[in-house]
Write a protein that holds these residues in place. Structure first.
Motif, mmCIF file in Angstrom:
data_model
loop_
_atom_site.group_PDB
_atom_site.id
_atom_site.type_symbol
_atom_site.label_atom_id
_atom_site.label_comp_id
_atom_site.label_asym_id
_atom_site.label_seq_id
_atom_site.Cartn_x
_atom_site.Cartn_y
_atom_site.Cartn_z
ATOM 1 N N LEU A 148 -35.990 -7.942 67.147
ATOM 2 C CA LEU A 148 -34.822 -8.735 66.954
ATOM 3 C C LEU A 148 -34.727 -10.020 67.872
ATOM 4 C CD1 LEU A 148 -32.199 -8.984 65.908
ATOM 5 C CD2 LEU A 148 -31.059 -7.550 67.707
ATOM 6 N N THR A 149 -35.130 -9.677 69.045
ATOM 7 C CA THR A 149 -35.412 -10.822 70.123
ATOM 8 C C THR A 149 -36.419 -11.798 69.834
ATOM 9 O OG1 THR A 149 -35.046 -9.091 72.107
ATOM 10 C CG2 THR A 149 -36.032 -11.412 72.514
ATOM 11 N N GLU A 150 -37.472 -11.503 69.134
ATOM 12 C CA GLU A 150 -38.280 -12.409 68.656
ATOM 13 C C GLU A 150 -37.840 -13.091 67.355
ATOM 14 O OE1 GLU A 150 -41.744 -9.980 67.861
ATOM 15 O OE2 GLU A 150 -42.504 -10.122 69.911
ATOM 16 N N THR A 151 -37.152 -12.404 66.573
ATOM 17 C CA THR A 151 -36.344 -12.769 65.543
ATOM 18 C C THR A 151 -35.531 -14.110 65.795
ATOM 19 O OG1 THR A 151 -36.867 -10.922 64.141
ATOM 20 C CG2 THR A 151 -35.452 -12.545 63.203
ATOM 21 N N LEU A 152 -34.636 -13.494 66.859
ATOM 22 C CA LEU A 152 -33.315 -14.590 67.112
ATOM 23 C C LEU A 152 -33.886 -15.890 67.904
ATOM 24 C CD1 LEU A 152 -31.060 -11.904 68.905
ATOM 25 C CD2 LEU A 152 -30.758 -13.358 66.606
ATOM 26 N N SER A 153 -35.395 -15.770 68.651
ATOM 27 C CA SER A 153 -35.801 -16.835 69.225
ATOM 28 C C SER A 153 -36.419 -17.765 67.990
ATOM 29 C CB SER A 153 -37.143 -16.035 69.978
ATOM 30 O OG SER A 153 -37.829 -17.256 70.422
ATOM 31 N N LEU A 154 -37.089 -16.860 67.104
ATOM 32 C CA LEU A 154 -37.638 -17.803 65.988
ATOM 33 C C LEU A 154 -36.593 -18.575 65.170
ATOM 34 C CD1 LEU A 154 -39.734 -18.764 64.385
ATOM 35 C CD2 LEU A 154 -39.736 -16.559 62.976
ATOM 36 N N TYR A 155 -35.543 -17.693 65.061
ATOM 37 C CA TYR A 155 -34.248 -18.579 64.441
ATOM 38 C C TYR A 155 -33.569 -19.530 65.007
ATOM 39 C CZ TYR A 155 -29.260 -18.750 62.854
ATOM 40 O OH TYR A 155 -28.182 -19.505 62.550
ATOM 41 N N GLU A 156 -33.532 -19.471 66.458
ATOM 42 C CA GLU A 156 -33.055 -20.556 67.217
ATOM 43 C C GLU A 156 -33.967 -21.964 67.264
ATOM 44 O OE1 GLU A 156 -30.244 -20.761 68.664
ATOM 45 O OE2 GLU A 156 -29.532 -18.925 67.992
ATOM 46 N N GLU A 157 -35.332 -21.493 67.238
ATOM 47 C CA GLU A 157 -36.202 -22.698 66.968
ATOM 48 C C GLU A 157 -36.015 -23.202 65.795
ATOM 49 O OE1 GLU A 157 -39.373 -25.078 67.929
ATOM 50 O OE2 GLU A 157 -38.273 -23.734 69.324
ATOM 51 N N LEU A 158 -35.985 -22.343 64.582
ATOM 52 C CA LEU A 158 -35.783 -22.992 63.327
ATOM 53 C C LEU A 158 -34.679 -23.670 63.175
ATOM 54 C CD1 LEU A 158 -37.136 -20.013 60.901
ATOM 55 C CD2 LEU A 158 -38.209 -22.165 61.550
ATOM 56 N N LYS A 159 -33.533 -23.200 63.861
ATOM 57 C CA LYS A 159 -32.294 -24.098 63.736
ATOM 58 C C LYS A 159 -32.388 -25.401 64.425
ATOM 59 C CE LYS A 159 -28.438 -22.455 66.073
ATOM 60 N NZ LYS A 159 -27.572 -21.247 66.171
ATOM 61 N N LYS B 71 -34.989 -27.195 64.636
ATOM 62 C CA LYS B 71 -35.916 -27.987 63.828
ATOM 63 C C LYS B 71 -35.055 -28.443 62.590
ATOM 64 C CE LYS B 71 -40.446 -25.774 64.880
ATOM 65 N NZ LYS B 71 -41.454 -25.264 64.259
ATOM 66 N N ILE B 72 -34.259 -27.515 62.041
ATOM 67 C CA ILE B 72 -33.235 -27.868 61.053
ATOM 68 C C ILE B 72 -32.428 -28.877 61.510
ATOM 69 C CG2 ILE B 72 -31.572 -27.111 59.360
ATOM 70 C CD1 ILE B 72 -33.061 -24.424 59.262
ATOM 71 N N THR B 73 -31.745 -28.612 62.613
ATOM 72 C CA THR B 73 -30.793 -29.911 63.097
ATOM 73 C C THR B 73 -31.481 -31.137 63.276
ATOM 74 O OG1 THR B 73 -29.535 -28.088 64.267
ATOM 75 C CG2 THR B 73 -29.263 -30.173 64.867
ATOM 76 N N PHE B 74 -32.785 -31.021 63.548
ATOM 77 C CA PHE B 74 -33.634 -32.303 64.178
ATOM 78 C C PHE B 74 -33.592 -33.234 62.918
ATOM 79 C CE2 PHE B 74 -37.574 -34.528 64.171
ATOM 80 C CZ PHE B 74 -37.390 -35.347 65.161
ATOM 81 N N TYR B 75 -34.192 -32.106 61.812
ATOM 82 C CA TYR B 75 -34.568 -32.937 60.466
ATOM 83 C C TYR B 75 -33.355 -33.219 59.465
ATOM 84 C CZ TYR B 75 -39.526 -31.632 60.747
ATOM 85 O OH TYR B 75 -40.894 -31.432 61.145
ATOM 86 N N ARG B 76 -32.374 -32.530 59.916
ATOM 87 C CA ARG B 76 -31.045 -32.972 59.178
ATOM 88 C C ARG B 76 -30.666 -34.376 59.859
ATOM 89 N NH1 ARG B 76 -27.947 -28.954 60.139
ATOM 90 N NH2 ARG B 76 -26.899 -30.097 62.293
ATOM 91 N N ASP B 77 -30.672 -34.392 61.119
ATOM 92 C CA ASP B 77 -30.146 -35.591 61.812
ATOM 93 C C ASP B 77 -30.956 -36.802 61.704
ATOM 94 O OD1 ASP B 77 -28.006 -34.203 62.786
ATOM 95 O OD2 ASP B 77 -28.971 -33.801 64.700
ATOM 96 N N ASN B 78 -32.419 -36.504 61.515
ATOM 97 C CA ASN B 78 -33.207 -37.711 61.299
ATOM 98 C C ASN B 78 -33.822 -37.743 60.040
ATOM 99 O OD1 ASN B 78 -34.022 -38.531 64.397
ATOM 100 N ND2 ASN B 78 -33.926 -36.290 64.350
ATOM 101 N N PHE B 79 -33.778 -36.807 59.020
ATOM 102 C CA PHE B 79 -34.217 -37.068 57.756
ATOM 103 C C PHE B 79 -33.420 -36.662 56.511
ATOM 104 C CE2 PHE B 79 -37.771 -36.377 60.626
ATOM 105 C CZ PHE B 79 -38.587 -37.270 60.584
ATOM 106 N N GLU B 80 -32.137 -36.313 56.948
ATOM 107 C CA GLU B 80 -31.275 -35.723 55.897
ATOM 108 C C GLU B 80 -31.187 -36.728 54.504
ATOM 109 O OE1 GLU B 80 -26.743 -33.887 55.566
ATOM 110 O OE2 GLU B 80 -27.092 -35.193 57.255
ATOM 111 N N GLU B 81 -31.108 -38.206 54.875
ATOM 112 C CA GLU B 81 -31.126 -39.325 53.877
ATOM 113 C C GLU B 81 -32.267 -39.011 53.143
ATOM 114 O OE1 GLU B 81 -30.029 -42.970 55.264
ATOM 115 O OE2 GLU B 81 -27.885 -42.401 56.069
#
Length: 271
Positions: A114-125, A127-137
């Motif tokens: 669970l700890t590893e999954t949460l860590s991976l989730y936070e990392e993906l989140k 990345k998603i935030t970064f891509y959304r802010d920079n590549f959403e358009e």
């Protein structure tokens, strides 16, 4: 007189030590003889009573002994049963402890996962935030392009040679391709044969936003329903009912050079 004299003589004799001893001896022998010869029935009766008492006491002791043995037997049975129960509980306890150990081990593993999954989730989140802010358009551009019909995609394949998100943006940010795309959309709107007209307009406006970053002197015309028609700025769609007057609908925005004020592409409107 004679009696008193005799009594006196007896008393005088009793003062003699030997006589007193003899009298005591005679009295003792008489007492034993009297008890032996005169009270045999009483002695037997006393002995019988004593025997009965002893027998009764013996019977009572036997009963108490039997009770004690019975109680001891019950206690021994209960003790054996308790020992068996304790042994059974110990076996069950050992089993439960083993199961608990397995469960705790699984819990530890699951917590780690669970700890590893949460860590991976936070990392993906992130990345998603970064891509959304920079590549959403960019992603939106690709999404709208994919919604076009196969026929429309074939029609614009010479404009968009690379249909990846990056390729679409690169083509759309070049002046040659963006205005060629505008001319294609104008023709399709005037022909009224393409059901993708609104999607094409949406795709153009998304690409033009990126185009303007590279060429800030260009901007879309500011026009709205109700504005008076000006043939220097607008072009009338064939579906118009009037020759002049207020604009009834805006079909496709044109663009202007904001530095020179020159209309580069006229907006298509309905009167």
């Amino acid at each position: 007189m004679y009696k008193n004299s005799l009594k006196t003589e007896v008393l005088v004799l009793l003062e003699d030590e030997d006589i007193r001893s003899k009298v005591c001896e005679i009295a003792f022998e008489y007492s034993e003889k009297h008890l032996t010869t005169l009270s045999p029935n009483k002695i037997e009766e006393s002995s019988q009573k004593e025997c009965h008492g002893l027998q009764a006491e013996k019977d009572t002791l036997k009963e108490e002994n039997a009770k004690l043995r019975s109680m001891l037997g019950l206690k021994e049975s209960a003790l054996v049963e308790s020992e068996n129960l304790i042994q059974s509980l110990n076996v069950e306890k050992s089993g439960l402890e083993k199961n608990l150990s397995v469960v705790l081990s699984d819990v530890e593993k699951n917590e780690k996962t669970l700890t590893e999954t949460l860590s991976l989730y936070e990392e993906l989140k992130r990345k998603i935030t970064f891509y959304r802010d920079n590549f959403e358009e960019d992603l939106r551009i690709k999404e709208v392009y994919e919604e076009l019909s196969s026929q429309t995609k074939v029609s614009i394949k010479n404009i968009f040679k690379d249909t990846t998100p990056k390729g679409l943006v690169v083509c759309g940010t070049q002046e040659k391709f963006i205005f060629s795309f505008w001319d294609y959309i104008k023709a399709e709107i005037n022909n009224s044969n393409n059901q993708d007209d609104k999607k094409l307009v949406c795709l153009f406006e998304l690409l033009f936003t990126r185009f303007k970053l590279a060429f800030p002197m260009f901007e879309l015309q500011q026009v709205k329903v109700g504005d008076v028609f000006d043939n220097q700025k607008f072009v009338k769609h064939h579906s118009s009912q009037n020759m002049s007057g207020p604009i009834q609908a805006l079909l496709f925005r044109g663009c202007v050079n904001n530095q020179t004020g020159k209309v580069v592409k006229q907006s298509i409107v309905v009167l």
